[in-house]
Every structure is written in C-alpha cells, then in structure tokens.
Design an enzyme around this catalytic site. Structure first.
Site, PDB file in Angstrom:
ATOM      1  N   SER A 156       0.832  -1.201   0.000  1.00  0.00           N
ATOM      2  CA  SER A 156       0.000   0.000   0.000  1.00  0.00           C
ATOM      3  C   SER A 156       0.870   1.256   0.000  1.00  0.00           C
ATOM      4  CB  SER A 156      -0.963  -0.051   1.186  1.00  0.00           C
ATOM      5  OG  SER A 156      -1.994   0.896   1.059  1.00  0.00           O
ATOM      6  N   ASP A 232      -9.828  -5.648  -3.811  1.00  0.00           N
ATOM      7  CA  ASP A 232      -9.283  -4.637  -2.895  1.00  0.00           C
ATOM      8  C   ASP A 232     -10.243  -3.465  -2.810  1.00  0.00           C
ATOM      9  OD1 ASP A 232      -7.710  -2.430  -1.832  1.00  0.00           O
ATOM     10  OD2 ASP A 232      -5.929  -3.633  -2.275  1.00  0.00           O
ATOM     11  N   HIS A 265      -7.267  -6.139   0.447  1.00  0.00           N
ATOM     12  CA  HIS A 265      -6.122  -5.303   0.814  1.00  0.00           C
ATOM     13  C   HIS A 265      -5.415  -5.806   2.071  1.00  0.00           C
ATOM     14  CE1 HIS A 265      -4.082  -1.468   0.063  1.00  0.00           C
ATOM     15  NE2 HIS A 265      -4.084  -1.207   1.365  1.00  0.00           N
TER      16      HIS A 265
END
Length: 287
Positions: A156, A232, A265
């Site tokens: 991320s 995600d 995620h």
C-alpha cells in the site's frame, strides 16, 4: 550509532529482534525490526556464520515495524533462503514529532509516505526517504552480518515507497516488489493529501515521489513484481494499478503486474503470496 535491543524471539531457527536507535535524519528515536535467519549463526563446531542479503520491507498506513513480521508469515521462507528482513517504522515518532491536528490515520504519525517533507511543521522530522535510502541501511550494514545485496518490497503506502525508492535508486537494489501499491499518488486522494501537506502545492515537487512519473523517465528498472487483489476495497480510488500499466507501456520498459482474483487489501493477501515474492528477491540478490 548506538542501538538498544528491546525484544528478541526465536523463530524458525533464526531471531526476530526489535531495536531502538536515535535517528539523526529524523531527529527522534526510531524503532525497527530485523529477522536474522539461522545461516548467520556460528555452527555447532565453531564454523563462522554467513553474511546474508537483506530484504527491506515498507509497511502501509497506520502500521509500524511489527505488522509485517507478525502477520505475513515470511520468517519460514526467509530462514530457508538465508535472507534477512529489515522493517522500519512508517513515520517518525515521539512527543516532539507533529501529527495531524485531527488525528487522521492518513497523515502524520504512521503515515510518513517515504518522502522528505519541505513544509512546516513537517520538514524537521518527516524525512523518511533519506532515512530508508541512507541512514537505516548504513546502520544495518554496520551492526549485522549482512552483505551489500539488498532488495525492497512493501504494501500500500509502503508499496508506493518501495517502487519509488527503487526507481530513484536502481543501482542500490537488486529487485523490487509491491503488494497493492499506491501507484499514482499524485492522482490518488491519499497521495494528494500527504503530498500537499508534506511538499506544498507545487505539483512539480510531487513528481519526484510518484512511481508513474518516475517510470516514464526511467532508462532501466530493477527486476520488479507487483501483486494486486481484484477485490481490494481501495483499488479504483486510491491504488489505480492501470496507471502504472500505462506508464510502463509508454516507457518501453517491462515488468510484471499480476491481478490476483478475489483477494483484498489485507495481510491475508500478503501472506498468500509472500513466499513467491521472497523467492523472487532471493533469486536476484544471490544471482
């Protein structure tokens, strides 16, 4: 530099340790974690341990040095491959270090974005780019039995950091990988908020920290692997992998971006593919 070992845990024949040290770059005390695989230890008959290559891992928003080490399941494969792992914090910390006035999760503490801030009140402490590229590796080389073969990865915000840092320092890293990276922070709400605060309103100053901008100008890139989950929750608004695909295509360079069906995620996603990433990096670090 003086380090203090604050924890040590045996893991897959190696050691997971945490250290505190004072960072001259950031002007505060910093904590980082290191996993040292069993290959570095002296043999039972007194044979000297080996020096091993290092994978640097950069974590995402709200994380610190513990998340990856505890959740990713990387120790087992690092022990097999003979690779050390170093995980820094995601921002400077301490009573004198500024935080977002409203306590937002995406700015300030836990959200350094791996840039060198130029705006107040951030500029004094928020110099994570210099810390990751220069100060921390120098400390690791000085204090641990490691070689000068390094790779870098992250998730991320940390995926953004890993790609950006490798693109800016292609000779320093043997390979780079990322999970769910913020590919085009200049066009993403997370990136726009952080860059405006840390770097000011001049978008030209942002370009040096945007992977899509960097790849368009790159003459070469280290071997690169990017994994993105198709489910995600931040995919369309914040991560924008299609922008990275376009940038790579326009640059004439090539690397692999894999869309993984059904994954989100979370660290469940990272744990599912970390072995492939570790083997990818080990192959290039030991080549």
């Amino acid at each position: 530099m003086t380090m203090e070992n604050i924890s040590a845990n045996r893991s897959f024949g190696g050691w997971q340790r945490q250290y505190n040290h004072y960072s001259e770059t950031l002007g505060c005390s910093m904590r980082f974690a290191v996993y040292l695989p069993p290959q570095v230890e002296q043999g039972e008959h007194g044979e000297p341990g080996q020096k091993v290559p290092v994978l640097y891992w950069l974590s995402g928003l709200t994380c610190n040095d513990e998340n990856f080490m505890q959740k990713a399941g990387a120790h087992r494969i690092a022990a097999e491959l003979g690779v050390a792992i170093v995980v820094p914090d995601t921002s400077p910390r301490g009573e004198d270090v500024p935080d977002d006035a409203e306590g937002a999760y995406d700015l300030g503490l836990g959200a350094g974005f791996y840039v060198n801030a130029t705006e107040q009140p951030w500029a004094k402490h928020y110099r994570m780019y210099d810390y990751i590229v220069n100060e921390l590796p120098q400390l690791v080389q000085q204090e641990f039995p490691v070689t000068d073969r390094w790779s870098i990865s992250g998730h991320s915000m940390g995926g953004h950091g890993a790609l950006m840092i490798a693109l800016k320092n292609p000779q320093q890293f043997c390979s780079v990988s990322a999970f769910s990276p913020i590919c085009n922070p200049m066009q993403a709400p997370w990136g726009q908020k952080a860059f405006t605060s840390y770097l000011g309103d001049d978008r030209e100053a942002w370009r040096q920290y945007d992977s899509c901008e960097l790849i368009r100008k790159a003459r070469s890139v280290p071997p690169t692997l990017v994994d993105q989950g198709s489910e995600d929750q931040f995919l369309a608004e914040q991560l924008q992998p299609e922008q990275l695909v376009r940038a790579v295509a326009s640059s004439g360079l090539n690397f692999e971006l894999r869309m993984q069906p059904g994954y989100d995620h979370s660290y469940y996603f990272i744990a599912s593919f970390i072995e492939e990433h570790m083997r990818f990096h080990a192959g290039h670090m030991k080549a």
